[in-house]
Design an enzyme around this catalytic site. Structure first.
Site, mmCIF file in Angstrom:
data_model
loop_
_atom_site.group_PDB
_atom_site.id
_atom_site.type_symbol
_atom_site.label_atom_id
_atom_site.label_comp_id
_atom_site.label_asym_id
_atom_site.label_seq_id
_atom_site.Cartn_x
_atom_site.Cartn_y
_atom_site.Cartn_z
ATOM 1 N N GLN A 65 53.795 32.045 43.928
ATOM 2 C CA GLN A 65 52.342 31.984 43.778
ATOM 3 C C GLN A 65 51.722 31.524 45.091
ATOM 4 O O GLN A 65 51.994 30.427 45.574
ATOM 5 C CB GLN A 65 51.991 31.000 42.659
ATOM 6 C CG GLN A 65 50.571 30.458 42.667
ATOM 7 C CD GLN A 65 49.525 31.475 42.285
ATOM 8 O OE1 GLN A 65 49.136 32.309 43.106
ATOM 9 N NE2 GLN A 65 49.095 31.426 41.039
ATOM 10 N N SER A 81 36.791 23.139 28.116
ATOM 11 C CA SER A 81 36.548 24.370 27.376
ATOM 12 C C SER A 81 37.693 24.671 26.422
ATOM 13 O O SER A 81 37.480 25.072 25.266
ATOM 14 C CB SER A 81 36.360 25.540 28.353
ATOM 15 O OG SER A 81 36.247 26.765 27.662
ATOM 16 N N LEU A 88 41.046 31.464 25.452
ATOM 17 C CA LEU A 88 40.547 32.789 25.079
ATOM 18 C C LEU A 88 41.325 33.906 25.758
ATOM 19 O O LEU A 88 41.443 34.997 25.221
ATOM 20 C CB LEU A 88 39.071 32.910 25.440
ATOM 21 C CG LEU A 88 38.102 32.062 24.606
ATOM 22 C CD1 LEU A 88 36.698 32.199 25.158
ATOM 23 C CD2 LEU A 88 38.129 32.475 23.149
ATOM 24 N N GLY A 106 47.726 33.597 35.438
ATOM 25 C CA GLY A 106 47.089 32.604 34.585
ATOM 26 C C GLY A 106 47.546 31.176 34.791
ATOM 27 O O GLY A 106 47.570 30.398 33.837
ATOM 28 N N GLU A 107 47.884 30.795 36.026
ATOM 29 C CA GLU A 107 48.380 29.433 36.244
ATOM 30 C C GLU A 107 47.303 28.395 35.939
ATOM 31 O O GLU A 107 47.601 27.316 35.423
ATOM 32 C CB GLU A 107 48.885 29.255 37.674
ATOM 33 C CG GLU A 107 49.493 27.872 37.910
ATOM 34 C CD GLU A 107 50.337 27.772 39.169
ATOM 35 O OE1 GLU A 107 50.592 26.638 39.610
ATOM 36 O OE2 GLU A 107 50.734 28.829 39.710
ATOM 37 N N GLU A 140 44.587 51.176 26.891
ATOM 38 C CA GLU A 140 44.618 52.220 25.868
ATOM 39 C C GLU A 140 44.447 51.635 24.473
ATOM 40 O O GLU A 140 43.870 52.260 23.583
ATOM 41 C CB GLU A 140 45.952 52.984 25.943
ATOM 42 C CG GLU A 140 46.095 53.860 27.178
ATOM 43 C CD GLU A 140 45.103 55.008 27.194
ATOM 44 O OE1 GLU A 140 44.572 55.362 26.123
ATOM 45 O OE2 GLU A 140 44.832 55.546 28.274
#
Length: 310
Positions: A65, A81, A88, A106-107, A140
């Site tokens: 990363q 949050s 979410l 998404g770290e 899709e």
């Protein structure tokens, strides 16, 4: 670490995967209770990717990363949050061994989930090293998922940020208009308490869009409470917002606000249609102002292209 309630809002892209242990179609289309929703792996996509709630302790950061510094204030805001509405947007991981996963995307969400005391985090386990296959498979399937407006907004935003999709590409893939996608993403700007009401179906997407016209988050929450208590329609909510907007302008200018002229209303409507977004025209005695709203940088670029005649 004390156990935290796992919000049922951590579905988002996870709803694109169908559970393998539910056969009845009428049941499959209904949201499952938070305590059992996606307890096990979902049915995989064609590329082998699947959705699952994974213990945060079984996830390790990607050693490759490039990002090593995370804004502390932004991270704390995300922690709060997550405590309010859950995660979410699922993270994306790859399986290393039987009970160990490595982060791909998404770290920040993983770090914030850990700090928020979440025991598990919603994740998409990638079945291939080709990220484009996973992105295309999710694109899709997105239009077939039964998402509430907030989950839909989170799914759109994740596509744009994690997989490098443009709003135009997303619109073509899932056969929805670009303005619809843009307006849906704007729902993520609402305060957490208002987002919860939208996710629960207490407030409609129309109510939410009307609330977005108010700049003050406290005022947004107050009006949301009034909508629920009084059962206000979307049209009634829009009228209240317009009145509040006029009241705020009065305080700022310290004079009585006047109603927009018929010409200003006509131009606002015409320009809104032309630019496919909300446009407000103010015509004063000596000067006027045109305000054009946009949702993202892609949306701004689209508007600028129209202005330049491209």
């Amino acid at each position: 670490m004390p156990a935290k309630h796992q919000s049922g809002l951590g579905r988002g892209l996870g709803e694109l995967f169908q559970r393998t242990d539910i056969d009845d179609e009428s049941t499959r289309d209904k949201a499952l209770p938070p305590e059992i929703d996606h307890a096990g792996p979902s049915a995989p996509l064609e590329d082998g990717s699947y959705f699952q709630l994974i213990p945060v302790s079984q996830i390790r950061p990607n050693p490759k990363q490039p990002r090593t510094v995370f804004d502390e204030d932004a991270l704390n805001e995300l922690v709060e949050s997550i405590k309010e509405v859950g995660v979410l947007q699922p993270i994306v991981v790859r399986k290393v061994n039987q009970d160990q996963y490595e982060l791909i995307m998404g770290e920040r969400r993983w770090r914030a989930s850990t700090e928020a005391g979440m025991e598990t985090v919603p994740a998409i386990v990638r079945g291939t090293e080709d990220g484009n296959l996973l992105r295309d498979a999710l694109l899709e399937n997105l239009h077939r998922a039964q998402l509430n407006p907030l989950e839909e907004a989170a799914a759109y935003q994740q596509m744009l940020s994690d997989f490098g999709c443009t709003q135009e590409e997303l619109a073509v893939k899932i056969k929805r208009s670009r303005p619809q996608i843009s307006n849906t993403i704007r729902l993520l700007r609402l305060p957490a308490p208002v987002q919860r009401r939208v996710a629960a179906g207490v407030l409609s997407a129309g109510h939410a869009r009307a609330l977005l016209m108010i700049e003050d988050p406290v005022a947004q929450e107050q009006l949301a409470q009034r909508i629920v208590a009084e059962g206000l329609s979307v049209r009634a909510t829009e009228e209240i917002v317009a009145l509040q907007d006029g009241s705020t302008a009065k305080k700022k200018r310290e004079r009585t606000p006047k109603e927009p002229s018929p010409r200003a209303l006509e131009l606002s409507s015409s320009l809104s249609d032309h630019f496919d977004t909300r446009v407000k025209v103010d015509i004063g005695r000596n000067r006027g102002k045109i305000t054009i709203e946009f949702a993202t940088e892609d949306d701004l670029e689209r508007i600028l292209n129209i202005v330049n005649g491209q």
